[in-house]
Design a protein around this motif. Sequence first.
Motif, PDB file in Angstrom:
ATOM      1  N   ALA A  89       0.681  -1.313   0.333  1.00 22.30           N
ATOM      2  CA  ALA A  89       0.348   0.230  -0.114  1.00 22.30           C
ATOM      3  C   ALA A  89       0.925   1.540  -0.274  1.00 22.30           C
ATOM      4  O   ALA A  89       0.273   1.967  -0.140  1.00 22.30           O
ATOM      5  CB  ALA A  89      -0.965   0.259   1.092  1.00 22.30           C
ATOM      6  N   ARG A  90       1.782   1.321   0.355  1.00 26.56           N
ATOM      7  CA  ARG A  90       3.012   2.490   0.385  1.00 26.56           C
ATOM      8  C   ARG A  90       3.287   2.381  -0.538  1.00 26.56           C
ATOM      9  O   ARG A  90       4.155   3.680  -1.076  1.00 26.56           O
ATOM     10  CB  ARG A  90       3.676   2.554   1.681  1.00 26.56           C
ATOM     11  N   GLU A  91       3.562   1.731  -1.439  1.00 25.43           N
ATOM     12  CA  GLU A  91       5.260   1.329  -2.709  1.00 25.43           C
ATOM     13  C   GLU A  91       3.982   1.111  -3.625  1.00 25.43           C
ATOM     14  O   GLU A  91       4.525   1.730  -4.571  1.00 25.43           O
ATOM     15  CB  GLU A  91       5.399   0.138  -2.360  1.00 25.43           C
ATOM     16  N   TYR A  92       2.881   1.100  -4.480  1.00 27.59           N
ATOM     17  CA  TYR A  92       2.112   1.232  -5.467  1.00 27.59           C
ATOM     18  C   TYR A  92       0.953   1.966  -5.082  1.00 27.59           C
ATOM     19  O   TYR A  92       0.308   2.488  -4.235  1.00 27.59           O
ATOM     20  CB  TYR A  92       1.669  -0.164  -5.736  1.00 27.59           C
ATOM     21  N   GLN A  93       0.458   2.536  -6.187  1.00 26.76           N
ATOM     22  CA  GLN A  93       0.070   4.091  -6.284  1.00 26.76           C
ATOM     23  C   GLN A  93      -1.701   3.300  -6.177  1.00 26.76           C
ATOM     24  O   GLN A  93      -2.613   4.165  -5.731  1.00 26.76           O
ATOM     25  CB  GLN A  93      -0.563   4.002  -7.967  1.00 26.76           C
ATOM     26  N   LEU A 117      -6.090  -0.675  -2.599  1.00 31.51           N
ATOM     27  CA  LEU A 117      -5.380  -0.179  -1.657  1.00 31.51           C
ATOM     28  C   LEU A 117      -4.087   0.138  -2.423  1.00 31.51           C
ATOM     29  O   LEU A 117      -4.285   0.762  -3.750  1.00 31.51           O
ATOM     30  CB  LEU A 117      -4.420  -1.314  -0.346  1.00 31.51           C
ATOM     31  N   GLY A 118      -3.663   1.572  -1.715  1.00 31.30           N
ATOM     32  CA  GLY A 118      -2.263   2.247  -2.331  1.00 31.30           C
ATOM     33  C   GLY A 118      -2.069   3.873  -2.270  1.00 31.30           C
ATOM     34  O   GLY A 118      -2.575   3.798  -1.495  1.00 31.30           O
ATOM     35  N   THR A 119      -0.896   4.674  -2.807  1.00 31.53           N
ATOM     36  CA  THR A 119      -0.685   5.801  -1.969  1.00 31.53           C
ATOM     37  C   THR A 119      -2.147   6.734  -3.085  1.00 31.53           C
ATOM     38  O   THR A 119      -1.889   7.524  -2.314  1.00 31.53           O
ATOM     39  CB  THR A 119       0.512   5.570  -3.003  1.00 31.53           C
ATOM     40  N   ASP A 120      -2.802   6.086  -3.753  1.00 35.39           N
ATOM     41  CA  ASP A 120      -3.079   6.799  -4.897  1.00 35.39           C
ATOM     42  C   ASP A 120      -2.828   8.702  -5.441  1.00 35.39           C
ATOM     43  O   ASP A 120      -3.164   9.548  -5.077  1.00 35.39           O
ATOM     44  CB  ASP A 120      -4.352   7.329  -4.012  1.00 35.39           C
ATOM     45  N   THR A 121      -1.655   8.253  -5.702  1.00 31.65           N
ATOM     46  CA  THR A 121      -0.315   9.340  -6.094  1.00 31.65           C
ATOM     47  C   THR A 121       0.775   9.180  -7.166  1.00 31.65           C
ATOM     48  O   THR A 121       1.017   8.088  -7.026  1.00 31.65           O
ATOM     49  CB  THR A 121       0.060   9.876  -5.151  1.00 31.65           C
TER      50      THR A 121
END
Length: 136
Positions: A89-93, A117-121
Amino acid sequence: MWSQRGVVDYGLAKRATVQSLRSGRTTRNDVCDAHPYLLRAARHHGEPTKRPCPVCERHNVTHVTYVYGDQLGRSAGRVKTSSDLVEMAREYQEFRVYVVEVCQGCSWNHLTVSFVLGTDTPPGSTGADGRTAEKT
């Protein structure tokens, strides 16, 4: 999880399936049909729960978690643990998670929940926390 979004809970579908079984409209063979690969994934990579199987009520169900997403490459479609999801979740968008409950005793299986899940960035842009997302 902090970035969990787009949650779909399949609890109503599960209840309907179990009710159909108990009322005799559906047979046990119809609902206890886990694929051998799913049973193997539950045995070797699944996460045990304390919830009894809704069909046989003798064994606890095991959660098997699959991940899918364009950015995941070779990891797409693989079984992951909850701790893996935190890192991912910290690594992928963005990627979608599917959690299946499996009874290794009677082969009951049902999709319980799915979520994103994901950074959404987007990679290379600045996120809400002010940090630049890593390119993957």
